[in-house]
Write a protein that holds these residues in place. Sequence first.
Motif, short mmCIF file in Angstrom:
data_model
loop_
_atom_site.label_atom_id
_atom_site.label_comp_id
_atom_site.label_asym_id
_atom_site.label_seq_id
_atom_site.Cartn_x
_atom_site.Cartn_y
_atom_site.Cartn_z
N ALA A 217 0.84 -1.19 0.00
CA ALA A 217 0.00 0.00 0.00
C ALA A 217 0.88 1.24 0.00
O ALA A 217 2.10 1.17 0.18
CB ALA A 217 -0.93 -0.01 1.20
N VAL A 218 0.23 2.39 -0.20
CA VAL A 218 0.94 3.66 -0.29
C VAL A 218 0.42 4.59 0.80
O VAL A 218 -0.79 4.76 0.97
CB VAL A 218 0.73 4.30 -1.68
CG1 VAL A 218 1.48 5.63 -1.76
CG2 VAL A 218 1.19 3.36 -2.77
N GLU A 219 1.36 5.18 1.54
CA GLU A 219 1.02 6.15 2.59
C GLU A 219 1.73 7.47 2.33
O GLU A 219 2.80 7.50 1.71
CB GLU A 219 1.48 5.64 3.96
CG GLU A 219 0.71 4.48 4.52
CD GLU A 219 1.13 4.20 5.96
OE1 GLU A 219 0.39 3.49 6.65
OE2 GLU A 219 2.21 4.70 6.39
N THR A 220 1.17 8.55 2.83
CA THR A 220 1.85 9.83 2.77
C THR A 220 2.97 9.88 3.80
O THR A 220 2.88 9.28 4.88
CB THR A 220 0.88 11.00 3.04
OG1 THR A 220 1.62 12.23 3.02
CG2 THR A 220 0.20 10.86 4.39
N ARG A 221 4.04 10.58 3.47
CA ARG A 221 5.15 10.74 4.41
C ARG A 221 4.88 11.83 5.44
O ARG A 221 5.68 12.01 6.36
CB ARG A 221 6.43 11.07 3.64
CG ARG A 221 6.96 9.91 2.82
CD ARG A 221 8.40 10.13 2.43
NE ARG A 221 8.96 8.97 1.76
CZ ARG A 221 10.25 8.72 1.69
NH1 ARG A 221 11.12 9.54 2.25
NH2 ARG A 221 10.69 7.65 1.05
N ASP A 222 3.79 12.55 5.27
CA ASP A 222 3.48 13.64 6.20
C ASP A 222 3.00 13.11 7.55
O ASP A 222 2.98 13.86 8.54
CB ASP A 222 2.40 14.55 5.61
CG ASP A 222 2.90 15.30 4.38
OD1 ASP A 222 4.13 15.48 4.28
OD2 ASP A 222 2.07 15.70 3.54
N LEU A 223 2.59 11.85 7.59
CA LEU A 223 2.10 11.25 8.83
C LEU A 223 2.98 10.09 9.24
O LEU A 223 3.72 9.53 8.42
CB LEU A 223 0.65 10.77 8.64
CG LEU A 223 -0.39 11.84 8.29
CD1 LEU A 223 -1.73 11.21 7.98
CD2 LEU A 223 -0.51 12.86 9.42
N ALA A 224 2.90 9.73 10.51
CA ALA A 224 3.71 8.62 11.02
C ALA A 224 3.28 7.31 10.37
O ALA A 224 2.16 7.17 9.87
CB ALA A 224 3.56 8.53 12.54
N LEU A 225 4.19 6.35 10.38
CA LEU A 225 3.94 5.05 9.77
C LEU A 225 2.66 4.43 10.34
O LEU A 225 2.48 4.35 11.55
CB LEU A 225 5.13 4.12 10.05
CG LEU A 225 5.04 2.70 9.49
CD1 LEU A 225 5.03 2.73 7.97
CD2 LEU A 225 6.19 1.84 10.01
N GLY A 226 1.77 4.02 9.43
CA GLY A 226 0.54 3.34 9.83
C GLY A 226 -0.60 4.26 10.20
O GLY A 226 -1.70 3.78 10.51
N GLU A 227 -0.40 5.58 10.17
CA GLU A 227 -1.45 6.50 10.62
C GLU A 227 -2.13 7.26 9.49
O GLU A 227 -2.92 8.17 9.75
CB GLU A 227 -0.85 7.50 11.63
CG GLU A 227 -0.37 6.85 12.91
CD GLU A 227 0.06 7.87 13.95
OE1 GLU A 227 -0.11 9.08 13.69
OE2 GLU A 227 0.55 7.46 15.02
N ASP A 228 -1.86 6.90 8.27
CA ASP A 228 -2.50 7.57 7.14
C ASP A 228 -3.91 7.01 6.94
O ASP A 228 -4.06 5.85 6.53
CB ASP A 228 -1.66 7.37 5.87
CG ASP A 228 -2.24 8.12 4.66
OD1 ASP A 228 -3.27 8.79 4.82
OD2 ASP A 228 -1.65 8.01 3.57
N PRO A 229 -4.95 7.80 7.19
CA PRO A 229 -6.32 7.28 7.02
C PRO A 229 -6.68 7.06 5.55
O PRO A 229 -7.67 6.38 5.26
CB PRO A 229 -7.18 8.38 7.64
CG PRO A 229 -6.38 9.63 7.49
CD PRO A 229 -4.94 9.20 7.64
#
Length: 486
Positions: A217-229
Amino acid sequence: MEGAIARENAVFQKMRMRNMSVSPHVMRNKTLEAPNLANVVGPAGSRRYAPQTYAVSVDGIYSTATPSTGRIGVRSNKVNHEELIEFAVTIIDALRLDPVAVSPFIKTFARPMPLADALANSNPTAIAVDTARLAAAVIGEEATVRLVHVGDEIKKLSTEEVDELLDLLEQALTIEGNGKTRAARFPGEDNTVARISLNKSRIALRSLTLGNDAKVAVETRDLALGEDPERRPLHSFLDEKNCFIVLFDDARLSYIDGQVFRDEALLDGGKGVLPFLHPEGSLEDVTDEKGAFVADQVTFDESSTFGVIVERVAAKDGILICDDLGDEWADFIGIKKEADSVQVSFYHGKHGALTLSAGSFHVAVSQAIKNLGNMMFPSERMETKVQSWNTTYNAPNQPTQIPRVIRNDAGDLAASVARARNAPDVSRRAVIVTSSLSKKVVEDEFKKIQAGKRPTHTFVQLHWLLQSFFSACTEVGASGSIVCRP
């Protein structure tokens, strides 16, 4: 539309263009105006711009066109309804002509066209992830997202895992079927690994199982690991960002960044690329980008790209500075003073296995484009910069005795830089030096395309990336070139 407006004898007088490069460091849009643009706009500066609107003069008649909407206008005095009907009939008849002689000037641009028009006359044949764009999004200083494993716990992919995934995603898939939704498979295999939907205005990537997409999956780097809603599967991110390339059975057509482009340059035998590739035989023996280091070392290894730059590529530069690491503008900066001119060169060195993939070039091109402005030697930054050069080169985890100022035939370095900045006859070059490309291999690929072979998606990526580099250099009054294997 080109048959009606951009005819062979059309004189282009005004044009608004959009840059097709995805780099954040290039000019996004520009408008040009001149009595005859063909006399002031060279092909190197036009390749990566797509015309959005243009105005032409044909036989004394001034016309405007907007390709994306199909709008055509003609400047004239008031006319009655019969003359208006005659005008409409003339334009409609011109639009129906096929084939038609089109202006050589407009052919120097990669022209956008509606997806519906492309699908009406050709079929999509292959799809591949635009790994160069994906790599830019997840790797390096300007990365905006991270790739993660999803499951019992969220875990960021390691550098090695990202590299493996990018290698896997670079494989082209064959598109099969005739309907709106089509399957994509590895050539000669039965398993469907992707599905696309041919919509009215765009191609959508509906699924992708290549590269364990369901587990990445892809998450934004603006948030901590695992916290991207808004974490989403990889294929959803690729679809959202139009991060894939589709090729057609018409070699001139490519679907890139959510738009179909017709690029005649792929059929010109490499006239817009090959003159910028300069063979260097010593790159055949290169085994590493920077080489190995020991504490008492005073020169770069001859078998490294850095060594080739110092001893061969930049051998005639009276001033040569290693600017690698830290506030890096280039791996090396060269200044050559001749009787009536000054030449400033920014050298960007890379090493890799011989390939036609854009992936190995993306980092070098990005670095080169990002630092084009620094080729002007901005005065407010030079004091700190010159001080940083008065040291030895410290490789990661290994200090050396290699002086950063490799050569200096002018004495006062700061004064030499100032003279180069202010010289009225200065020429500036951005030079990528790489062992991963061969001029002959590129030349042979262009010959195959001219002979009727469809280009691979990797070569299309490479072609677009190089054209973006050359065009960006032209925008700032510099020249771009590639020093590569013969």
